[in-house]
Design a protein around this motif. Sequence first.
Motif, PDB file in Angstrom:
ATOM      1  N   GLY A   1      -7.183  71.025  24.884  1.00 44.47           N
ATOM      2  CA  GLY A   1      -8.222  72.011  24.635  1.00 44.47           C
ATOM      3  C   GLY A   1      -9.313  71.587  23.677  1.00 44.47           C
ATOM      4  O   GLY A   1     -10.293  72.311  23.511  1.00 44.47           O
ATOM      5  N   SER A   2      -9.187  70.431  23.020  1.00 46.37           N
ATOM      6  CA  SER A   2     -10.208  69.958  22.091  1.00 46.37           C
ATOM      7  C   SER A   2     -10.987  68.806  22.713  1.00 46.37           C
ATOM      8  O   SER A   2     -10.416  67.954  23.394  1.00 46.37           O
ATOM      9  CB  SER A   2      -9.569  69.463  20.788  1.00 46.37           C
ATOM     10  N   ARG A   3     -12.295  68.761  22.467  1.00 51.72           N
ATOM     11  CA  ARG A   3     -13.132  67.697  22.983  1.00 51.72           C
ATOM     12  C   ARG A   3     -12.769  66.385  22.291  1.00 51.72           C
ATOM     13  O   ARG A   3     -12.622  66.346  21.070  1.00 51.72           O
ATOM     14  CB  ARG A   3     -14.603  68.029  22.737  1.00 51.72           C
ATOM     15  N   VAL A   4     -12.573  65.305  23.082  1.00 52.40           N
ATOM     16  CA  VAL A   4     -12.225  63.987  22.559  1.00 52.40           C
ATOM     17  C   VAL A   4     -13.035  62.910  23.270  1.00 52.40           C
ATOM     18  O   VAL A   4     -13.539  63.112  24.375  1.00 52.40           O
ATOM     19  CB  VAL A   4     -10.716  63.669  22.749  1.00 52.40           C
ATOM     20  N   ALA A   5     -13.138  61.776  22.615  1.00 47.86           N
ATOM     21  CA  ALA A   5     -13.707  60.563  23.213  1.00 47.86           C
ATOM     22  C   ALA A   5     -12.998  59.399  22.541  1.00 47.86           C
ATOM     23  O   ALA A   5     -12.881  59.366  21.314  1.00 47.86           O
ATOM     24  CB  ALA A   5     -15.212  60.496  22.986  1.00 47.86           C
ATOM     25  N   PHE A   6     -12.492  58.463  23.349  1.00 50.05           N
ATOM     26  CA  PHE A   6     -11.756  57.342  22.769  1.00 50.05           C
ATOM     27  C   PHE A   6     -11.761  56.159  23.718  1.00 50.05           C
ATOM     28  O   PHE A   6     -12.024  56.289  24.915  1.00 50.05           O
ATOM     29  CB  PHE A   6     -10.315  57.746  22.417  1.00 50.05           C
TER      30      PHE A   6
ATOM     31  N   ALA B   1     -13.768  62.246  32.026  1.00 51.98           N
ATOM     32  CA  ALA B   1     -14.186  61.125  32.863  1.00 51.98           C
ATOM     33  C   ALA B   1     -13.899  59.810  32.150  1.00 51.98           C
ATOM     34  O   ALA B   1     -14.043  59.700  30.930  1.00 51.98           O
ATOM     35  CB  ALA B   1     -15.675  61.229  33.174  1.00 51.98           C
ATOM     36  N   HIS B   2     -13.489  58.844  32.953  1.00 55.71           N
ATOM     37  CA  HIS B   2     -13.271  57.481  32.472  1.00 55.71           C
ATOM     38  C   HIS B   2     -14.509  56.648  32.775  1.00 55.71           C
ATOM     39  O   HIS B   2     -15.109  56.798  33.842  1.00 55.71           O
ATOM     40  CB  HIS B   2     -12.084  56.846  33.193  1.00 55.71           C
ATOM     41  N   GLU B   3     -14.864  55.785  31.858  1.00 56.12           N
ATOM     42  CA  GLU B   3     -15.921  54.811  32.102  1.00 56.12           C
ATOM     43  C   GLU B   3     -15.318  53.426  31.920  1.00 56.12           C
ATOM     44  O   GLU B   3     -14.816  53.103  30.835  1.00 56.12           O
ATOM     45  CB  GLU B   3     -17.088  55.003  31.140  1.00 56.12           C
ATOM     46  N   ILE B   4     -15.349  52.650  32.970  1.00 56.08           N
ATOM     47  CA  ILE B   4     -14.834  51.280  32.903  1.00 56.08           C
ATOM     48  C   ILE B   4     -15.896  50.397  32.274  1.00 56.08           C
ATOM     49  O   ILE B   4     -17.025  50.325  32.742  1.00 56.08           O
ATOM     50  CB  ILE B   4     -14.462  50.765  34.306  1.00 56.08           C
TER      51      ILE B   4
ATOM     52  N   ARG C   1     -10.703  47.718  30.347  1.00 59.35           N
ATOM     53  CA  ARG C   1     -11.104  48.248  29.043  1.00 59.35           C
ATOM     54  C   ARG C   1     -12.152  49.300  29.317  1.00 59.35           C
ATOM     55  O   ARG C   1     -13.070  49.093  30.123  1.00 59.35           O
ATOM     56  CB  ARG C   1     -11.681  47.155  28.156  1.00 59.35           C
ATOM     57  N   GLY C   2     -11.999  50.477  28.690  1.00 57.41           N
ATOM     58  CA  GLY C   2     -12.953  51.536  28.955  1.00 57.41           C
ATOM     59  C   GLY C   2     -12.921  52.629  27.921  1.00 57.41           C
ATOM     60  O   GLY C   2     -12.310  52.480  26.854  1.00 57.41           O
ATOM     61  N   THR C   3     -13.593  53.722  28.255  1.00 61.91           N
ATOM     62  CA  THR C   3     -13.616  54.894  27.393  1.00 61.91           C
ATOM     63  C   THR C   3     -13.295  56.130  28.223  1.00 61.91           C
ATOM     64  O   THR C   3     -13.526  56.164  29.434  1.00 61.91           O
ATOM     65  CB  THR C   3     -14.990  55.092  26.718  1.00 61.91           C
ATOM     66  N   PHE C   4     -12.740  57.120  27.560  1.00 56.76           N
ATOM     67  CA  PHE C   4     -12.490  58.419  28.171  1.00 56.76           C
ATOM     68  C   PHE C   4     -13.160  59.459  27.301  1.00 56.76           C
ATOM     69  O   PHE C   4     -13.097  59.398  26.067  1.00 56.76           O
ATOM     70  CB  PHE C   4     -10.991  58.721  28.249  1.00 56.76           C
ATOM     71  N   SER C   5     -13.802  60.428  27.936  1.00 51.97           N
ATOM     72  CA  SER C   5     -14.303  61.589  27.201  1.00 51.97           C
ATOM     73  C   SER C   5     -13.960  62.826  28.012  1.00 51.97           C
ATOM     74  O   SER C   5     -14.081  62.840  29.238  1.00 51.97           O
ATOM     75  CB  SER C   5     -15.811  61.492  26.951  1.00 51.97           C
ATOM     76  N   GLY C   6     -13.466  63.829  27.311  1.00 54.93           N
ATOM     77  CA  GLY C   6     -13.055  65.061  27.974  1.00 54.93           C
ATOM     78  C   GLY C   6     -12.315  65.950  27.003  1.00 54.93           C
ATOM     79  O   GLY C   6     -12.645  65.990  25.815  1.00 54.93           O
ATOM     80  N   LEU C   7     -11.302  66.624  27.515  1.00 50.53           N
ATOM     81  CA  LEU C   7     -10.507  67.527  26.690  1.00 50.53           C
ATOM     82  C   LEU C   7      -9.093  66.996  26.547  1.00 50.53           C
ATOM     83  O   LEU C   7      -8.514  66.490  27.504  1.00 50.53           O
ATOM     84  CB  LEU C   7     -10.452  68.920  27.322  1.00 50.53           C
ATOM     85  N   GLN C   8      -8.556  67.105  25.343  1.00 51.08           N
ATOM     86  CA  GLN C   8      -7.148  66.820  25.099  1.00 51.08           C
ATOM     87  C   GLN C   8      -6.576  68.035  24.389  1.00 51.08           C
ATOM     88  O   GLN C   8      -6.993  68.363  23.273  1.00 51.08           O
ATOM     89  CB  GLN C   8      -6.950  65.565  24.252  1.00 51.08           C
TER      90      GLN C   8
ATOM     91  N   ILE D   1      -8.202  60.275  39.368  1.00 50.95           N
ATOM     92  CA  ILE D   1      -7.810  61.002  38.153  1.00 50.95           C
ATOM     93  C   ILE D   1      -8.929  61.932  37.708  1.00 50.95           C
ATOM     94  O   ILE D   1      -8.708  63.109  37.418  1.00 50.95           O
ATOM     95  CB  ILE D   1      -7.432  60.016  37.015  1.00 50.95           C
ATOM     96  N   ASP D   2     -10.148  61.407  37.646  1.00 52.03           N
ATOM     97  CA  ASP D   2     -11.276  62.223  37.180  1.00 52.03           C
ATOM     98  C   ASP D   2     -11.562  63.389  38.112  1.00 52.03           C
ATOM     99  O   ASP D   2     -12.023  64.439  37.673  1.00 52.03           O
ATOM    100  CB  ASP D   2     -12.516  61.351  37.004  1.00 52.03           C
ATOM    101  N   ALA D   3     -11.263  63.225  39.395  1.00 53.22           N
ATOM    102  CA  ALA D   3     -11.453  64.295  40.382  1.00 53.22           C
ATOM    103  C   ALA D   3     -10.229  65.210  40.475  1.00 53.22           C
ATOM    104  O   ALA D   3     -10.239  66.168  41.243  1.00 53.22           O
ATOM    105  CB  ALA D   3     -11.749  63.686  41.746  1.00 53.22           C
ATOM    106  N   GLU D   4      -9.197  64.907  39.697  1.00 55.06           N
ATOM    107  CA  GLU D   4      -7.921  65.634  39.729  1.00 55.06           C
ATOM    108  C   GLU D   4      -7.326  65.640  41.134  1.00 55.06           C
ATOM    109  O   GLU D   4      -6.682  66.601  41.559  1.00 55.06           O
ATOM    110  CB  GLU D   4      -8.076  67.039  39.163  1.00 55.06           C
ATOM    111  N   ALA D   5      -7.495  64.516  41.843  1.00 51.61           N
ATOM    112  CA  ALA D   5      -6.939  64.322  43.188  1.00 51.61           C
ATOM    113  C   ALA D   5      -5.606  63.600  43.035  1.00 51.61           C
ATOM    114  O   ALA D   5      -5.470  62.416  43.349  1.00 51.61           O
ATOM    115  CB  ALA D   5      -7.916  63.536  44.047  1.00 51.61           C
ATOM    116  N   TYR D   6      -4.616  64.301  42.535  1.00 54.39           N
ATOM    117  CA  TYR D   6      -3.362  63.678  42.124  1.00 54.39           C
ATOM    118  C   TYR D   6      -2.546  63.093  43.268  1.00 54.39           C
ATOM    119  O   TYR D   6      -1.866  62.092  43.081  1.00 54.39           O
ATOM    120  CB  TYR D   6      -2.537  64.648  41.285  1.00 54.39           C
ATOM    121  N   GLU D   7      -2.600  63.683  44.439  1.00 49.86           N
ATOM    122  CA  GLU D   7      -1.848  63.098  45.556  1.00 49.86           C
ATOM    123  C   GLU D   7      -2.378  61.698  45.875  1.00 49.86           C
ATOM    124  O   GLU D   7      -1.598  60.808  46.218  1.00 49.86           O
ATOM    125  CB  GLU D   7      -1.893  64.007  46.787  1.00 49.86           C
TER     126      GLU D   7
END
Length: 118
Positions: free
Chosen positions: A87-92, A62-65, A78-85, A16-22
């Motif tokens: 177009g806005s920067r998010v972390a959750f 990127a996801h952090e486990i 259980r983890g965290t994600f930080s990136g764009l949602q 997912i983080d590498a956008e390797a969807y296949e």
Amino acid sequence: MDNADPDVVRSYYESIDAEAYESVFALFDEDVRYERPGQDDIEGTDDLRDFYLDGRPLTEGAHEIRSLTTEGDTVAVRGTFSGLQDGSRVAFGFADFFVFTDAGTVGRRYTYTDRDEV
């Protein structure tokens, strides 16, 4: 049955983080059901493909486990994600549950976050 594979789940986040969807799609059963509270369920690989290629609001992140637990046919993360949602920067924070089929693919997935929609 003890068929949950934590390496498959780690591979999911890496892909997912590498956008390797296949690579992502190959992990899921053709009859997958993906549930997210407050949002429509994703049912089947066609819906899953549409979601990841056209409907997923998260990008460039990127996801952090933080923890990963395996029991029976389920891997809980259980983890965290930080990136764009959208177009806005998010972390959750998030909690994901991957339920494996007898064939070793992910047949069900549940996601819970501390945001309204992802």
